[in-house]
Design a protein around this motif. Structure first.
Motif, mmCIF file in Angstrom:
data_model
loop_
_atom_site.group_PDB
_atom_site.id
_atom_site.type_symbol
_atom_site.label_atom_id
_atom_site.label_comp_id
_atom_site.label_asym_id
_atom_site.label_seq_id
_atom_site.Cartn_x
_atom_site.Cartn_y
_atom_site.Cartn_z
ATOM 1 N N ARG A 128 0.848 -1.208 0.000
ATOM 2 C CA ARG A 128 0.000 0.000 0.000
ATOM 3 C C ARG A 128 0.877 1.251 0.000
ATOM 4 N N GLU A 131 2.104 1.774 -3.524
ATOM 5 C CA GLU A 131 1.031 2.304 -4.375
ATOM 6 C C GLU A 131 0.786 3.775 -4.083
ATOM 7 N N ARG A 132 0.795 4.138 -2.827
ATOM 8 C CA ARG A 132 0.597 5.539 -2.430
ATOM 9 C C ARG A 132 1.723 6.416 -3.012
#
Length: 136
Positions: A128, A131-132
């Motif tokens: 995550r 992706e951020r």
């Protein structure tokens, strides 16, 4: 007293957990208490402590941490997230290799728990993060 094989297995796992902790500490030193590094570093400390307790239980000496202050953070937070993803994948693979060799039930359970934490919590959190950072 533990067998030579179990001793090496526990020390290999401890070294890997300590390396992860040092890597995440370097990221925090460079970028501040950014998540998920700030959360997962505490988990890595608990992982190392769990392995240290197994060494003590088996009458073995806990070695000093060779990684403290020896790891540099990547240039960017995105690279840090990428590196953490790779590190957690490697950690899971290490446990895949080591766990089948363990006859001691307590040590085996500890290592299965540590692997599950890496697979189910750390790796998804760093994915995550990546992706951020890619979205920025």
């Amino acid at each position: 007293m533990a067998s030579v094989e179990l001793t090496k297995i526990l020390l290999d796992a401890l070294d890997d957990e300590r390396k992860a902790e040092a890597s995440y500490a370097a990221v925090i030193d460079k970028f501040g208490p950014v998540r998920p590094f700030s959360n997962i570093i505490e988990a890595e400390q608990r992982h190392a402590s769990a392995l240290e307790r197994q060494l003590v239980r088996l009458g073995l000496t806990v070695p000093p941490n060779p990684w403290t202050g020896k790891v540099s953070a990547p240039a960017t937070l995105r690279e840090a997230c990428e590196s953490a993803v790779e590190g957690e994948i490697e950690n899971i693979a290490l446990y895949d290799r080591l766990i089948p060799m363990i006859d001691d039930p307590a040590a085996r359970q500890v290592m299965e728990n540590l692997q599950a934490a890496s697979r189910e919590r750390h790796l998804p959190a760093f994915r995550r993060c990546l992706e951020r950072e890619r979205g920025r």
